[in-house]
Design a protein around this motif. Structure first.
Motif, PDB file in Angstrom:
ATOM      1  N   VAL A 144      -5.193  -4.321   0.205  1.00 37.12           N
ATOM      2  CA  VAL A 144      -5.488  -4.592   1.612  1.00 37.12           C
ATOM      3  C   VAL A 144      -7.010  -4.688   1.699  1.00 37.12           C
ATOM      4  O   VAL A 144      -7.716  -3.702   1.498  1.00 37.12           O
ATOM      5  N   LEU A 148      -6.015  -6.786  12.307  1.00 31.68           N
ATOM      6  CA  LEU A 148      -5.409  -5.621  11.673  1.00 31.68           C
ATOM      7  C   LEU A 148      -4.995  -6.044  10.275  1.00 31.68           C
ATOM      8  O   LEU A 148      -4.452  -7.131  10.098  1.00 31.68           O
ATOM      9  N   LEU A 149      -5.219  -5.183   9.312  1.00 34.05           N
ATOM     10  CA  LEU A 149      -4.689  -5.402   7.966  1.00 34.05           C
ATOM     11  C   LEU A 149      -3.877  -4.161   7.610  1.00 34.05           C
ATOM     12  O   LEU A 149      -4.356  -3.037   7.769  1.00 34.05           O
ATOM     13  N   ILE A 150      -2.668  -4.365   7.190  1.00 32.67           N
ATOM     14  CA  ILE A 150      -1.726  -3.264   7.002  1.00 32.67           C
ATOM     15  C   ILE A 150      -1.039  -3.391   5.655  1.00 32.67           C
ATOM     16  O   ILE A 150      -0.691  -4.501   5.231  1.00 32.67           O
ATOM     17  N   GLY A 151      -0.839  -2.269   4.993  1.00 28.30           N
ATOM     18  CA  GLY A 151      -0.038  -2.262   3.776  1.00 28.30           C
ATOM     19  C   GLY A 151       0.916  -1.093   3.814  1.00 28.30           C
ATOM     20  O   GLY A 151       0.551  -0.004   4.281  1.00 28.30           O
ATOM     21  N   THR A 152       2.155  -1.302   3.362  1.00 23.05           N
ATOM     22  CA  THR A 152       3.103  -0.190   3.260  1.00 23.05           C
ATOM     23  C   THR A 152       3.579  -0.084   1.820  1.00 23.05           C
ATOM     24  O   THR A 152       3.533  -1.059   1.055  1.00 23.05           O
TER      25      THR A 152
END
Lengths: 155, 155
Positions: free
Chosen positions: A12, A45-49
Motif C-alpha cells: 500500500v 484513501l489507500l487500504i490493504g487487508t
C-alpha cells in the motif's frame, strides 16, 4: 528523520501527507472505516487487508491522505483496533507515531447489553463510561449496567 | 501478453492472481464492497479511492487477490459502477479485460420506489426485472411498478 519503508517494498503505497492507521486486525478494517466515517471521504484513501505482519500474522492498514486526526476522534477505533498504530506523515516523512488509547467514553459505537435499557428502545445514541480498560468494562450512561468485553456488540 | 503498468507507477500495487475492478465512481467503492460481500473476505484486498484517472477525473479501484468472479455475480455492481472495468490477472499478467454489464435481474440491491409494495413492508428481499438498460428501468417482481433511474435508492 525516520522514513517509511522504501516505496517499492510497500503493498500500500506511501502517502505524501496524512495519517496511516497500521496494525488493524484485518477483519475490522471496514468497521474502522465506518467509525471514522471515511466511506464518503473526499481525498485519497489507500487500504490493504490481510497483509503480512511480523507483529500480528495478518493485518489491515488504512492510509488517509491529507487528514490529521485529533486523539478524541481516532481513539474511537480503540475498541475494534486496540493494536492500531497511528503514524502521522508529512512530506513522506514520519513525524509522529503513537498507539491508539481506549477513550474515557464510548459514544454511538457499542450496543447496551441490557435488553431493557432505554437505549435499545428509544432512538437515542448509546453512551458508556469506560470503567476498566484492561479487562474492558463499559458502564451505560442510561441504565448504569456494565457491558463487558465478551458482550460487546458493535452498532 | 499485456502487463499491468510497472509496479512503481501504481498507487495500488499489482496483484499476482485475482481480479481488478477498475474505474469505479470513487464515491461508490464501499457500496461495491458491500454488494460483493468483500468486507469479510479472507484474502488480500487492495483498495484506492479518489485516484487520478484520465477517463473519469477521479476513480476508485479494488484489487481482489485470488478471486475470479462469475459474470452473474460481478454484474451486480453494474448499477453502482456502470463504468467499471474488470481485469483478470494471472501471474501478474492481464489475461482478460471486460466491462460490467447491467444484468437481467436485480436482487436485493435496490429499494422498490412504490411505498405500498409488499417488499417495503414484509421481510422479503427486493427483486426487479431490468426492462430497459440505457434509460434504466427496473420492474418490481412483486408490485410490477417501475423504479426509474432517478428514483433508485440502494439498500
Amino acid at each position: 528523520m525516520e522514513k517509511e519503508e522504501p516505496r517499492k517494498e510497500l503493498k500500500v503505497s506511501a502517502i505524501e501527507n496524512g495519517t496511516v492507521i497500521d496494525h488493524i486486525p484485518s477483519q475490522n478494517v471496514f468497521q474502522v472505516i465506518k467509525i471514522l466515517n471515511l466511506s464518503n471521504y473526499m481525498n485519497q484513501l489507500l487500504i490493504g487487508t490481510n497483509l503480512d505482519s511480523n507483529k500480528m500474522g495478518k493485518k489491515g492498514i488504512i492510509k488517509v491522505s491529507n487528514k490529521f486526526f485529533k486523539s478524541k476522534v481516532i481513539n474511537k477505533i480503540a475498541l475494534v483496533a486496540p493494536t492500531a498504530t497511528l503514524i502521522v506523515i508529512k512530506n513522506y516523512n514520519v513525524v509522529e507515531k503513537r498507539k491508539v488509547e481506549i477513550p474515557e467514553e464510548v459514544y454511538n459505537i457499542v450496543k447496551c447489553f441490557n435488553p431493557n435499557c432505554i437505549a435499545n428502545h428509544e432512538n437515542v445514541e448509546t453512551l458508556f463510561k469506560v470503567i476498566a480498560k484492561d479487562d474492558l468494562k463499559l458502564q451505560c450512561h442510561f441504565c448504569e449496567k456494565i457491558t463487558a468485553k465478551n458482550n460487546i456488540v458493535f452498532l
